[in-house]
Scaffold this active site. Structure first.
Site, PDB file in Angstrom:
ATOM      1  CG  ASP A   1      -1.767  -1.284   1.395  1.00 28.44           C
ATOM      2  OD1 ASP A   1      -1.871  -2.040   0.456  1.00 28.44           O
ATOM      3  OD2 ASP A   1      -2.996  -1.007   2.366  1.00 28.44           O
TER       4      ASP A   1
ATOM      5  CE  LYS B   1      -3.856  -4.459   1.302  1.00 25.33           C
ATOM      6  NZ  LYS B   1      -4.272  -3.174   2.044  1.00 25.33           N
TER       7      LYS B   1
ATOM      8  CB  CYS C   1      -2.216  -2.412   5.253  1.00 28.05           C
ATOM      9  SG  CYS C   1      -3.364  -1.888   5.666  1.00 28.05           S
TER      10      CYS C   1
END
Length: 199
Positions: free
Chosen positions: A11, A97, A141
């Site tokens: 990310d 996601k 994450c």
């Protein structure tokens, strides 16, 4: 014989970097380290995977729908794009996601490629045994992705210089690293990493 390694970049998107909708302090400082690591992995034929939040406009993940976070990483928007200085090798696989309204999408293992393949499926296909993980954010994450990797029986090394935390509560990132170490993860800096075939 050494375990086959792969790099997971979690990310590193504009909205999670300083100035973004959910900017992580110093988040952009992971960019050159992960770009260099990706080049090293790719040069030796080892896989590089990148996850990204790819949220719909309506999501329980967001505060306005009862979630924790401000709106961020809406699919197809500049905020959801990878940081412009993040250099990903041409064969990097991207796992999206948080793609449904009911999906928080913290772990890279929840993501899928455009063809619908999950990270877990791909790791099995690529015969990967050891994941090196860095990115944003340590306490969410990265943590979720590393815990899932350990549950899948993979060896995990956290790239501690190439991740940063949100720290909603002071010390959250440090606690996440200690939790992961207790669960079996190792820690290293990108400079510490020696890939099979390197000196």
């Amino acid at each position: 014989m050494a375990e086959k390694p792969a790099l997971v970049i979690v990310d590193v998107q504009n909205d999670f970097c300083p100035g973004g909708a959910l900017g992580v302090a110093e988040g952009d400082q992971v960019v050159p380290l992960l770009s260099d690591a990706a080049a090293r992995f790719a040069a030796r034929g080892y896989p590089v995977y990148a996850s990204r939040d790819w949220h719909p406009p309506a999501s329980r993940h967001f505060q306005e729908q009862g979630g924790t976070w401000p709106v961020h990483c809406l699919r197809g928007t500049p905020g959801a794009a990878f940081h412009p200085q993040l250099t990903l090798p041409p064969n990097t696989l991207v796992f999206s996601k948080g793609t449904s309204a009911a999906d928080d999408g913290y772990s890279a293992f929840e993501g899928q490629t455009a063809e619908g393949e999950s990270l877990g499926e791909r790791l099995r296909r690529d015969a990967v045994e050891h994941l090196y993980i860095g990115g944003l954010a340590t306490d969410y994450c990265v943590r979720a992705s590393a815990l899932d990797a350990l549950r899948h029986g993979l060896k995990v090394t956290l790239l501690t210089d190439a991740m940063r935390g949100v720290n909603l509560e002071p010390g959250d990132a440090e606690r996440a690293v200690e939790e992961l170490r207790a669960a079996g993860a190792e820690v290293a800096t990108t400079a510490d990493v020696r890939l099979p075939g390197e000196g």
